[in-house]
Design a protein around this motif. Structure first.
Motif, PDB file in Angstrom:
ATOM      1  N   ILE A   1       0.879  -1.165   0.000  1.00 41.42           N
ATOM      2  CA  ILE A   1       0.000   0.000   0.000  1.00 41.42           C
ATOM      3  C   ILE A   1       0.918   1.216   0.000  1.00 41.42           C
ATOM      4  N   LEU A   2       0.846   1.991  -1.069  1.00 44.28           N
ATOM      5  CA  LEU A   2       1.763   3.099  -1.305  1.00 44.28           C
ATOM      6  C   LEU A   2       1.024   4.430  -1.354  1.00 44.28           C
ATOM      7  N   THR A   3       1.682   5.481  -0.895  1.00 43.32           N
ATOM      8  CA  THR A   3       1.150   6.832  -1.023  1.00 43.32           C
ATOM      9  C   THR A   3       2.200   7.703  -1.700  1.00 43.32           C
ATOM     10  N   PRO A   4       1.768   8.644  -2.546  1.00 45.57           N
ATOM     11  CA  PRO A   4       2.744   9.504  -3.233  1.00 45.57           C
ATOM     12  C   PRO A   4       3.297  10.581  -2.310  1.00 45.57           C
ATOM     13  N   ILE A   5       4.597  10.848  -2.479  1.00 51.24           N
ATOM     14  CA  ILE A   5       5.266  11.956  -1.800  1.00 51.24           C
ATOM     15  C   ILE A   5       6.124  12.617  -2.864  1.00 51.24           C
ATOM     16  N   GLY A   6       5.696  13.738  -3.371  1.00 50.83           N
ATOM     17  CA  GLY A   6       6.451  14.408  -4.436  1.00 50.83           C
ATOM     18  C   GLY A   6       6.544  13.514  -5.659  1.00 50.83           C
ATOM     19  N   ASN A   7       7.771  13.212  -6.091  1.00 48.61           N
ATOM     20  CA  ASN A   7       7.955  12.395  -7.281  1.00 48.61           C
ATOM     21  C   ASN A   7       8.316  10.945  -6.946  1.00 48.61           C
ATOM     22  N   HIS A   8       8.121  10.527  -5.679  1.00 49.28           N
ATOM     23  CA  HIS A   8       8.360   9.139  -5.305  1.00 49.28           C
ATOM     24  C   HIS A   8       7.240   8.660  -4.388  1.00 49.28           C
ATOM     25  N   GLU A   9       7.314   7.416  -3.937  1.00 51.00           N
ATOM     26  CA  GLU A   9       6.243   6.840  -3.130  1.00 51.00           C
ATOM     27  C   GLU A   9       6.779   6.298  -1.813  1.00 51.00           C
ATOM     28  N   GLU A  10       5.868   6.256  -0.823  1.00 52.05           N
ATOM     29  CA  GLU A  10       6.194   5.741   0.499  1.00 52.05           C
ATOM     30  C   GLU A  10       5.324   4.527   0.784  1.00 52.05           C
ATOM     31  N   LEU A  11       5.938   3.481   1.306  1.00 46.27           N
ATOM     32  CA  LEU A  11       5.211   2.278   1.697  1.00 46.27           C
ATOM     33  C   LEU A  11       4.532   2.527   3.034  1.00 46.27           C
ATOM     34  N   GLN A  12       3.209   2.363   3.076  1.00 40.88           N
ATOM     35  CA  GLN A  12       2.465   2.511   4.325  1.00 40.88           C
ATOM     36  C   GLN A  12       2.261   1.178   5.020  1.00 40.88           C
ATOM     37  N   PHE A  13       2.049   0.121   4.218  1.00 38.99           N
ATOM     38  CA  PHE A  13       1.756  -1.197   4.789  1.00 38.99           C
ATOM     39  C   PHE A  13       2.075  -2.261   3.764  1.00 38.99           C
ATOM     40  N   LEU A  14       2.546  -3.395   4.233  1.00 40.68           N
ATOM     41  CA  LEU A  14       2.802  -4.555   3.380  1.00 40.68           C
ATOM     42  C   LEU A  14       1.849  -5.653   3.828  1.00 40.68           C
TER      43      LEU A  14
ATOM     44  N   ASP B   1      -6.332  -8.762   2.925  1.00 45.23           N
ATOM     45  CA  ASP B   1      -5.672  -8.086   4.044  1.00 45.23           C
ATOM     46  C   ASP B   1      -5.451  -6.605   3.717  1.00 45.23           C
ATOM     47  N   ALA B   2      -5.070  -6.307   2.482  1.00 45.02           N
ATOM     48  CA  ALA B   2      -4.852  -4.925   2.058  1.00 45.02           C
ATOM     49  C   ALA B   2      -6.154  -4.127   2.082  1.00 45.02           C
ATOM     50  N   GLU B   3      -7.239  -4.724   1.581  1.00 45.03           N
ATOM     51  CA  GLU B   3      -8.537  -4.038   1.580  1.00 45.03           C
ATOM     52  C   GLU B   3      -9.004  -3.764   3.002  1.00 45.03           C
ATOM     53  N   ASN B   4      -8.821  -4.725   3.899  1.00 45.59           N
ATOM     54  CA  ASN B   4      -9.208  -4.521   5.303  1.00 45.59           C
ATOM     55  C   ASN B   4      -8.386  -3.406   5.943  1.00 45.59           C
ATOM     56  N   TRP B   5      -7.076  -3.368   5.644  1.00 43.71           N
ATOM     57  CA  TRP B   5      -6.228  -2.333   6.204  1.00 43.71           C
ATOM     58  C   TRP B   5      -6.633  -0.959   5.672  1.00 43.71           C
ATOM     59  N   LEU B   6      -6.905  -0.873   4.366  1.00 44.49           N
ATOM     60  CA  LEU B   6      -7.308   0.405   3.773  1.00 44.49           C
ATOM     61  C   LEU B   6      -8.643   0.894   4.319  1.00 44.49           C
ATOM     62  N   ALA B   7      -9.536  -0.022   4.683  1.00 42.91           N
ATOM     63  CA  ALA B   7     -10.835   0.364   5.230  1.00 42.91           C
ATOM     64  C   ALA B   7     -10.702   1.022   6.601  1.00 42.91           C
ATOM     65  N   THR B   8      -9.697   0.628   7.362  1.00 44.26           N
ATOM     66  CA  THR B   8      -9.528   1.197   8.698  1.00 44.26           C
ATOM     67  C   THR B   8      -8.490   2.310   8.757  1.00 44.26           C
ATOM     68  N   HIS B   9      -7.596   2.376   7.785  1.00 45.04           N
ATOM     69  CA  HIS B   9      -6.560   3.416   7.740  1.00 45.04           C
ATOM     70  C   HIS B   9      -6.756   4.219   6.461  1.00 45.04           C
ATOM     71  N   ARG B  10      -7.333   5.358   6.591  1.00 39.28           N
ATOM     72  CA  ARG B  10      -7.666   6.161   5.408  1.00 39.28           C
ATOM     73  C   ARG B  10      -6.497   7.067   5.033  1.00 39.28           C
ATOM     74  N   PHE B  11      -5.862   6.716   3.916  1.00 41.54           N
ATOM     75  CA  PHE B  11      -4.777   7.529   3.378  1.00 41.54           C
ATOM     76  C   PHE B  11      -5.238   8.097   2.049  1.00 41.54           C
ATOM     77  N   PRO B  12      -5.159   9.420   1.869  1.00 39.73           N
ATOM     78  CA  PRO B  12      -5.560   9.989   0.581  1.00 39.73           C
ATOM     79  C   PRO B  12      -4.581   9.552  -0.508  1.00 39.73           C
ATOM     80  N   ASN B  13      -5.109   9.265  -1.676  1.00 37.29           N
ATOM     81  CA  ASN B  13      -4.323   8.874  -2.851  1.00 37.29           C
ATOM     82  C   ASN B  13      -3.544   7.576  -2.673  1.00 37.29           C
TER      83      ASN B  13
END
Length: 158
Positions: free
Chosen positions: A105-118, A124-136
């Motif tokens: 699960i990645l979020t953009p930071i400028g011209n690169h990306e940051e890993l939020q969760f593996l 498992d990813a859908e469940n994590w995204l449902a409880t942790h709301r990260f824009p984009n």
């Protein structure tokens, strides 16, 4: 491996051991042990940042390791991440790379990306995204082989 090799070859989500090569001091030497722990440990590769170039300043490329979360009763209060330049004198070792089928699960930071969760899988990813709301936030399934995508160097014209 050297820091530059790690930056160039390790995929996001890899577990990385870092060390200064010194032996671990005995438990009774608490200050020495604390200092040793600052230069020796394990973290997950969560971000790569390209170097930056201007007329008067040049910064090296860096990568960031997630060392841990601290809190209580399910609430994270402190996230510990540490950045390393590609010219760091520490030694790095890949302990584990993400397995095919895992989901980043990645979020953009400028011209690169940051890993939020593996996540282990898409559920498992859908469940994590449902409880942790990260824009984009976006998901990326780890393939076989897992290509390393490096961010480009940024700069400003003279």
């Amino acid at each position: 491996m050297l820091a530059q090799e790690l930056y160039d070859t390790a995929p996001l989500g890899s577990l990385v051991r870092f060390s200064n090569g010194e032996p671990r001091p005995p438990e009774r030497f608490t200050r020495k042990l604390r200092a040793w722990n600052n230069h020796n440990g394990v973290g997950r590769l969560v971000e790569r940042s390209p170097g930056f170039v201007t007329n008067t300043y040049r910064s090296s490329a860096t990568f960031y390791l997630h060392l841990g979360n601290f809190g209580s009763e399910g609430t994270i209060v402190l996230v510990v991440r540490r950045g390393y330049c590609v010219d760091s004198s520490l030694q790095f070792e890949l302990v584990e790379t993400p397995k095919p089928g895992m989901v980043r699960i990645l979020t953009p930071i400028g011209n690169h990306e940051e890993l939020q969760f593996l996540a282990r899988d898409t559920t498992d990813a859908e469940n994590w995204l449902a409880t942790h709301r990260f824009p984009n936030a976006r998901t990326e399934i780890v393939g076989d082989p897992d290509p390393v995508v490096l961010p480009s160097i940024t700069g400003r014209a003279a």
